[in-house]
Design a protein around this motif. Structure first.
Motif, PDB file in Angstrom:
ATOM      1  N   ILE A  23      43.687 -62.637  22.670  1.00 39.22           N
ATOM      2  CA  ILE A  23      42.372 -62.487  22.034  1.00 39.22           C
ATOM      3  C   ILE A  23      41.433 -63.626  22.434  1.00 39.22           C
ATOM      4  O   ILE A  23      40.228 -63.420  22.607  1.00 39.22           O
ATOM      5  CB  ILE A  23      42.513 -62.374  20.486  1.00 39.22           C
ATOM      6  N   GLY A  24      41.952 -64.836  22.617  1.00 38.65           N
ATOM      7  CA  GLY A  24      41.106 -65.988  22.957  1.00 38.65           C
ATOM      8  C   GLY A  24      40.351 -65.755  24.260  1.00 38.65           C
ATOM      9  O   GLY A  24      39.179 -66.119  24.396  1.00 38.65           O
ATOM     10  N   ARG A  25      41.046 -65.131  25.225  1.00 39.06           N
ATOM     11  CA  ARG A  25      40.405 -64.860  26.521  1.00 39.06           C
ATOM     12  C   ARG A  25      39.318 -63.790  26.366  1.00 39.06           C
ATOM     13  O   ARG A  25      38.261 -63.870  26.972  1.00 39.06           O
ATOM     14  CB  ARG A  25      41.462 -64.432  27.535  1.00 39.06           C
ATOM     15  N   LEU A  26      39.616 -62.806  25.534  1.00 40.72           N
ATOM     16  CA  LEU A  26      38.615 -61.741  25.313  1.00 40.72           C
ATOM     17  C   LEU A  26      37.390 -62.285  24.588  1.00 40.72           C
ATOM     18  O   LEU A  26      36.273 -61.825  24.824  1.00 40.72           O
ATOM     19  CB  LEU A  26      39.243 -60.591  24.524  1.00 40.72           C
ATOM     20  N   ARG A  27      37.602 -63.277  23.725  1.00 40.43           N
ATOM     21  CA  ARG A  27      36.452 -63.879  23.026  1.00 40.43           C
ATOM     22  C   ARG A  27      35.532 -64.555  24.040  1.00 40.43           C
ATOM     23  O   ARG A  27      34.305 -64.463  23.933  1.00 40.43           O
ATOM     24  CB  ARG A  27      36.928 -64.898  21.981  1.00 40.43           C
ATOM     25  N   LYS A  28      36.121 -65.221  25.028  1.00 41.85           N
ATOM     26  CA  LYS A  28      35.285 -65.875  26.060  1.00 41.85           C
ATOM     27  C   LYS A  28      34.487 -64.814  26.820  1.00 41.85           C
ATOM     28  O   LYS A  28      33.301 -64.978  27.103  1.00 41.85           O
ATOM     29  CB  LYS A  28      36.173 -66.656  27.030  1.00 41.85           C
ATOM     30  N   LEU A  29      35.176 -63.719  27.147  1.00 44.77           N
ATOM     31  CA  LEU A  29      34.514 -62.617  27.863  1.00 44.77           C
ATOM     32  C   LEU A  29      33.365 -62.060  27.017  1.00 44.77           C
ATOM     33  O   LEU A  29      32.252 -61.850  27.523  1.00 44.77           O
ATOM     34  CB  LEU A  29      35.560 -61.534  28.147  1.00 44.77           C
ATOM     35  N   GLN A  30      33.618 -61.845  25.731  1.00 49.66           N
ATOM     36  CA  GLN A  30      32.607 -61.259  24.863  1.00 49.66           C
ATOM     37  C   GLN A  30      31.399 -62.187  24.710  1.00 49.66           C
ATOM     38  O   GLN A  30      30.257 -61.737  24.722  1.00 49.66           O
ATOM     39  CB  GLN A  30      33.221 -60.916  23.496  1.00 49.66           C
ATOM     40  N   LYS A  31      31.679 -63.501  24.631  1.00 51.35           N
ATOM     41  CA  LYS A  31      30.570 -64.470  24.523  1.00 51.35           C
ATOM     42  C   LYS A  31      29.668 -64.377  25.737  1.00 51.35           C
ATOM     43  O   LYS A  31      28.451 -64.404  25.644  1.00 51.35           O
ATOM     44  CB  LYS A  31      31.140 -65.892  24.451  1.00 51.35           C
ATOM     45  N   ARG A  32      30.310 -64.256  26.931  1.00 50.46           N
ATOM     46  CA  ARG A  32      29.515 -64.155  28.159  1.00 50.46           C
ATOM     47  C   ARG A  32      28.701 -62.851  28.151  1.00 50.46           C
ATOM     48  O   ARG A  32      27.528 -62.841  28.517  1.00 50.46           O
ATOM     49  CB  ARG A  32      30.440 -64.215  29.373  1.00 50.46           C
ATOM     50  N   ASN A  33      29.331 -61.768  27.716  1.00 46.48           N
ATOM     51  CA  ASN A  33      28.599 -60.483  27.636  1.00 46.48           C
ATOM     52  C   ASN A  33      27.373 -60.614  26.742  1.00 46.48           C
ATOM     53  O   ASN A  33      26.287 -60.139  27.081  1.00 46.48           O
ATOM     54  CB  ASN A  33      29.479 -59.379  27.044  1.00 46.48           C
ATOM     55  N   ASP A  34      27.580 -61.265  25.581  1.00 50.96           N
ATOM     56  CA  ASP A  34      26.475 -61.410  24.625  1.00 50.96           C
ATOM     57  C   ASP A  34      25.364 -62.262  25.243  1.00 50.96           C
ATOM     58  O   ASP A  34      24.186 -61.932  25.138  1.00 50.96           O
ATOM     59  CB  ASP A  34      26.958 -62.060  23.327  1.00 50.96           C
ATOM     60  N   ARG A  35      25.784 -63.363  25.879  1.00 57.52           N
ATOM     61  CA  ARG A  35      24.799 -64.285  26.488  1.00 57.52           C
ATOM     62  C   ARG A  35      23.972 -63.565  27.553  1.00 57.52           C
ATOM     63  O   ARG A  35      22.772 -63.727  27.643  1.00 57.52           O
ATOM     64  CB  ARG A  35      25.570 -65.439  27.125  1.00 57.52           C
ATOM     65  N   GLU A  36      24.652 -62.745  28.351  1.00 56.03           N
ATOM     66  CA  GLU A  36      23.972 -62.105  29.489  1.00 56.03           C
ATOM     67  C   GLU A  36      23.429 -60.725  29.149  1.00 56.03           C
ATOM     68  O   GLU A  36      22.870 -60.057  30.010  1.00 56.03           O
ATOM     69  CB  GLU A  36      24.946 -61.985  30.671  1.00 56.03           C
ATOM     70  N   GLY A  37      23.650 -60.288  27.927  1.00 59.01           N
ATOM     71  CA  GLY A  37      23.147 -58.966  27.519  1.00 59.01           C
ATOM     72  C   GLY A  37      23.839 -57.822  28.255  1.00 59.01           C
ATOM     73  O   GLY A  37      23.231 -56.782  28.501  1.00 59.01           O
ATOM     74  N   ILE A  38      25.131 -58.014  28.570  1.00 55.85           N
ATOM     75  CA  ILE A  38      25.879 -56.946  29.270  1.00 55.85           C
ATOM     76  C   ILE A  38      26.475 -56.015  28.209  1.00 55.85           C
ATOM     77  O   ILE A  38      27.167 -56.470  27.298  1.00 55.85           O
ATOM     78  CB  ILE A  38      27.000 -57.549  30.138  1.00 55.85           C
ATOM     79  N   SER A  39      26.182 -54.729  28.339  1.00 51.03           N
ATOM     80  CA  SER A  39      26.629 -53.830  27.267  1.00 51.03           C
ATOM     81  C   SER A  39      27.613 -52.768  27.766  1.00 51.03           C
ATOM     82  O   SER A  39      28.053 -51.928  26.985  1.00 51.03           O
ATOM     83  CB  SER A  39      25.414 -53.145  26.637  1.00 51.03           C
ATOM     84  N   ASN A  40      27.981 -52.807  29.050  1.00 50.96           N
ATOM     85  CA  ASN A  40      28.897 -51.761  29.542  1.00 50.96           C
ATOM     86  C   ASN A  40      30.317 -52.272  29.777  1.00 50.96           C
ATOM     87  O   ASN A  40      31.100 -51.628  30.463  1.00 50.96           O
ATOM     88  CB  ASN A  40      28.343 -51.107  30.814  1.00 50.96           C
ATOM     89  N   ILE A  41      30.669 -53.445  29.200  1.00 52.53           N
ATOM     90  CA  ILE A  41      32.077 -53.884  29.202  1.00 52.53           C
ATOM     91  C   ILE A  41      32.642 -53.633  27.815  1.00 52.53           C
ATOM     92  O   ILE A  41      32.006 -53.976  26.809  1.00 52.53           O
ATOM     93  CB  ILE A  41      32.242 -55.389  29.486  1.00 52.53           C
ATOM     94  N   TYR A  42      33.827 -53.075  27.777  1.00 50.78           N
ATOM     95  CA  TYR A  42      34.487 -52.756  26.514  1.00 50.78           C
ATOM     96  C   TYR A  42      35.789 -53.560  26.445  1.00 50.78           C
ATOM     97  O   TYR A  42      36.783 -53.158  27.056  1.00 50.78           O
ATOM     98  CB  TYR A  42      34.751 -51.243  26.413  1.00 50.78           C
ATOM     99  N   PRO A  43      35.784 -54.709  25.742  1.00 53.21           N
ATOM    100  CA  PRO A  43      37.009 -55.510  25.668  1.00 53.21           C
ATOM    101  C   PRO A  43      38.044 -54.845  24.737  1.00 53.21           C
ATOM    102  O   PRO A  43      37.697 -54.402  23.648  1.00 53.21           O
ATOM    103  CB  PRO A  43      36.544 -56.855  25.085  1.00 53.21           C
TER     104      PRO A  43
END
Ligand SMILES: C[S@@+](CC[C@H](N)C(=O)[O-])C[C@H]1O[C@@H](n2cnc3c(N)ncnc32)[C@H](O)[C@@H]1O
Length: 207
Positions: free
Chosen positions: A62-82
């Motif tokens: 989960i820790g790795r997915l949280r990093k991924l999700q933070k980057r998605n939020d920062r960059e406004g990426i909405s087509n990645i589904y963790p």
């Protein structure tokens, strides 16, 4: 494992069985899966390049997915589904012929004999990978570990479910995962293989 409020965009797929299409609208979509995505730079780069595609990024950590999700939020990426999920559990949930491309990049090679059972790729998993891919869909694998590379290649070839391709398509050759970047910085080469899923396969079982 405790869920945090910021995990609201990470699907936690553990425990009871459900189908992936009960959770997500998959119909008529081009879908790619980065399995064992880690911190997920590869999935992010794919998602940026193909904003119309669904990019699933799955990992048990989960820790790795949280990093991924933070980057998605920062960059406004909405087509990645963790997805926080164990690989074999995930494959039991994916309907037949769902994935256009599957990426398993730099998985842990588990070189010690007593740990081999932890490997993500083994012969009984091949049929599941094939079943989940669309006919002609791609399975993309990479590793820096030569013995593991050779074993995976032999296992996939023995399954007769996939056709090995001579080269990676240009878009994939241009994108590196976090671990590939790390290995390259240490002077290690990472080997890639791409197979396509054969059509009209009838699965048989041994008697
Ligand atoms: C060596 S890292 C590679 C990460 C990423 N693919 C890269 O190339 O940067 C392997 C990842 O696979 C995940 N992993 C290992 N076994 C798994 C399993 N059975 N199901 C889901 N993820 C798994 C680990 O948590 C880890 O994040």
């Amino acid at each position: 494992m405790l869920n945090k409020p910021e995990d609201k965009n990470i699907a936690i797929l553990t425990g009871e069985y459900c189908r992936l299409d009960d959770v997500f609208e998959l119909k008529d979509k081009i879908i790619e899966l980065d399995l064992g995505c880690g911190k997920g730079s590869f999935a992010t780069k794919l998602a940026r390049r193909y904003p119309e595609r669904m990019i699933f990024a799955a990992d048990v950590m989960i820790g790795r997915l949280r990093k991924l999700q933070k980057r998605n939020d920062r960059e406004g990426i909405s087509n990645i589904y963790p997805l926080r999920v164990e690989a074999k559990h995930l494959f039991s949930m994916i309907p037949d012929k769902t994935l256009t491309r599957l990426h398993i990049l730099c998985p842990d090679p588990w070189p010690k004999g007593r740990h081999r059972g932890n490997r993500l790729l083994c012969s009984d998993f091949c049929a599941q990978l094939h079943r989940a891919l669309k006919s002609g869909g791609s399975f993309h694998f990479s590793t820096d570990d030569v013995p593991y590379h050779d074993i995976v290649r032999r296992v996939i070839s023995a399954s007769r479910l996939f056709e090995e391709q001579n080269a990676l398509p240009a878009d994939l050759a241009e994108i590196k995962s976090d671990f590939e970047i790390r290995w390259n910085e240490q002077g290690k080469k990472v080997y890639h293989i791409l197979w396509t899923a054969k059509a009209n396969i009838k699965y048989t079982s041994a008697h």
